[in-house]
Motif scaffolding. Structure first.
Motif, PDB file in Angstrom:
ATOM      1  N   SER A 476      -1.008 -35.694 -68.195  1.00  0.00           N
ATOM      2  CA  SER A 476      -1.033 -36.618 -67.056  1.00  0.00           C
ATOM      3  C   SER A 476      -2.448 -36.825 -66.541  1.00  0.00           C
ATOM      4  N   ARG A 479      -4.458 -38.841 -69.098  1.00  0.00           N
ATOM      5  CA  ARG A 479      -4.055 -40.256 -69.063  1.00  0.00           C
ATOM      6  C   ARG A 479      -4.678 -40.933 -67.841  1.00  0.00           C
ATOM      7  N   GLU A 490      -2.250 -48.402 -66.252  1.00  0.00           N
ATOM      8  CA  GLU A 490      -1.196 -48.986 -67.082  1.00  0.00           C
ATOM      9  C   GLU A 490       0.194 -48.516 -66.683  1.00  0.00           C
ATOM     10  N   ASP A 491       0.289 -47.443 -65.919  1.00  0.00           N
ATOM     11  CA  ASP A 491       1.601 -46.914 -65.552  1.00  0.00           C
ATOM     12  C   ASP A 491       2.120 -47.466 -64.227  1.00  0.00           C
TER      13      ASP A 491
END
Length: 584
Positions: A476, A479, A490-491
């Motif tokens: 996490s 990312r 992007e999430d």
């Protein structure tokens, strides 16, 4: 009875009155938990007749409705909001032998917080209408730092021309249009006028309080904001009072109460409770049964009764009966007041009033912990930046969401957010220097000693202390760091301006959950603050305002629009008092 009806109060006496000096000292140090707290012991004690044995009264909070209700199955979990204030409402018939005396007034206002005291001042403005304002606690309280309004002199002075149609539509959009027309239209039409009136009352008072337009951020994630904020300041206040969320409200309520109590047609009583509304055979609310230290007494209100008792956040049984479990479980308490126990809602329902649809709307925030919340005055804020991490070690939401969005995202995790964290690193703390750094790290150590925070020189070490999967936490963080490099989340589509990587010599995790300030659901009112029944007909003689009133919010409190709650409280207090005095 305890009655406040002073005249010719000097500024020195005003500052000393009712513990004002103690509150000022607390505010100057940022110790708002002491100044704001309304302990249950401050209230007029209940009796065996009252709704006090909560193990036996759970069903009362559904039985009180004047129409047939049905149940929707939800998880049966206990709320962590365990503040239990003294409930004044009594759902029973009174024998006349219990009524010690009868009093006459023109307007009775039940509640002396920001809404009630505005209603009382407004009703007494004509100098002839006799107004009795009662408050069950030891004083009226208010915790806020600004109000949301549309228009008025201060907006014009600040060069902010509020688009009324846009502001009203933003409120209705935030409620997904599950609201009647009148309440939001009333706010749109008259909040600017109410703000001007409030400044006039401050000029009449002794607190040297000034209102002014304050610009806020134009956007909160995907939530466009409307510039509606009117803020407060006074040369009598410390910098902490002016800047700390909620600090100003204490002084504003006290200033208005002082102004009201000096009027010859005004009576203000503390530790006096409204117990039950009375409605005549013709359908008109004629007054209320009240209670002081000597027992019960009747107040006949010739012109009307204004219910301004606030919400019900200090009544766990109502919270459990009327709210979603995800809105009250694993929550901290932002506002540890004990007077808001739903008395007004219950009294209204008992005479046939219409209540907002359930589940109730709560004013929810993040920044919660197991005791209360991470106040900005404590220095913990640098440690609760960074990224959201859940019990699996996975990032789960945009950290730029407005308060209610962050809170709802937390509550959507396992066990309603029981295992959520904020993770930061040396990078996020790099700008902390001097006394600020010392204060923040001292507070972190205090929180760590309670088992709510951890630190480690590695992600794996931090994950072990947090009790989350180390590989998930590492993935996490990696990312997230990639999003920072790319400039794109992007999430969760978080705006990346100012975003920094989680990296460095030390990693920190702080337990992080939701918190609640107030409830926002109440008795449905029309454009004049008349309370409506379930046929949308006016109940004559009965008005409601502030968080005891309804028809304004639905589902979630829209924290991306600044100050609609206090804007409603002041506007509806002003309008309800004025209309009651004029019998509109």
């Amino acid at each position: 009875m305890e009655e406040q009806n002073t005249h010719g109060t000097t500024r020195r006496n005003f500052l000393k009155a009712a513990g004002f000096g103690m509150l000022a000292a607390a505010a100057s140090t940022g110790a708002f938990s002491m100044g704001n707290t309304a302990y249950a012991s401050d209230a007029l004690p209940t009796t065996k007749h009252g709704v006090t044995d909560f193990s036996d009264t759970t069903s009362m909070y559904t039985d009180v409705f004047p129409v047939k209700m049905r149940s929707i199955p939800v998880r049966d979990v206990e709320t962590d909001l365990d503040r239990q204030g003294n409930v004044a409402f009594e759902m029973r018939d009174f024998d006349e032998s219990e009524i010690a005396r009868t009093e006459e007034t023109d307007v009775l206002v039940i509640g002396a917080g920001i809404t009630g005291i505005c209603a009382a001042v407004s009703a007494s403005d004509d100098g002839t209408t006799q107004v009795l304002c009662i408050e069950k606690m030891s004083e009226g309280r208010g915790i806020f730092e600004g109000m949301g309004v549309v228009g008025g002199k201060k907006m014009a002075e600040g060069g902010n021309n509020v688009d009324k149609a846009l502001a009203m539509d933003a409120m209705r959009y935030a409620a997904y249009y599950r609201v009647p027309v009148d309440p939001i239209k009333l706010w749109g039409d008259r909040s600017g006028e109410a703000a001007d009136w409030l400044q006039d009352k401050f000029d009449e008072g002794e607190g040297e309080i000034e209102t002014y337009y304050k610009e806020v951020k134009p956007n909160s994630h995907l939530f466009p904001t409307v510039q509606t904020e009117i803020a407060f300041r006074s040369p009598q206040w410390s910098e902490e009072t002016t800047n700390n969320a909620g600090g100003a409200g204490i002084f504003i309520v006290k200033d208005l109460a002082n102004t009201f109590s000096k009027r010859s047609n005004a009576t203000l009583r503390y530790r006096n409770a409204g117990v039950k509304l009375e409605r005549g055979d013709d359908g008109r609310v004629t007054g209320a049964i009240c209670k002081d230290s000597e027992g019960y007494y009747r107040v006949n209100a010739k012109k009307g009764v204004v219910v301004a008792t606030g919400g019900f956040d200090a009544n766990p049984q109502i919270l459990k009966a009327w709210c979603r479990p995800e809105d009250i479980t694993n929550f901290g308490s932002w506002c540890p007041a004990y007077g808001t126990t739903g008395d007004g809602q219950l009294m209204g329902l008992a005479v046939g009033a219409q209540m907002d649809p359930l589940p109730a709307c709560v004013m929810n925030f993040d920044m919660g912990n197991e005791d209360a919340f991470y106040s900005s005055s404590t220095g913990m804020r640098p440690f609760i930046g960074g990224i959201f991490i859940n019990e699996k070690g996975v990032r789960f939401a945009s950290e730029s969401l407005p308060f209610q969005g962050r809170s709802n995202s937390i509550s959507a995790q396992k066990n309603f957010g029981e295992g959520c964290w904020r993770v930061v690193s040396t990078t996020q703390l790099a700008d902390l220097e001097g006394a600020d750094r010392e204060k923040s790290f001292a507070k972190f150590e205090e929180v760590k000693a309670k088992g709510w925070a951890f630190e480690s020189d590695s992600i794996e070490g931090l994950a072990e202390q947090m009790g989350v999967d180390a590989e998930s936490l590492k993935a996490s963080i990696e990312r997230w760091n990639g999003f920072v490099d790319a400039g794109k989340d992007e999430d969760f589509n978080r705006p990346m301006e100012g975003a920094t990587k989680i990296e460095g010599d030390t990693y920190y995790a702080t337990k992080y959950q939701s918190s609640i300030l107030a409830t926002c659901s109440g008795l449905v009112v029309d454009y004049y603050c008349h309370v409506l029944d379930y046929e949308n007909e006016v109940i004559p003689g009965l008005y409601a305002a502030g968080n005891a009133s309804g028809g304004f919010f639905s589902d979630c409190y829209p924290r991306h629009i600044f100050g609609p709650s206090i804007g409603r409280c002041i506007t509806f207090g002003y309008v309800s008092g004025q209309n009651a005095a004029q019998e509109v």
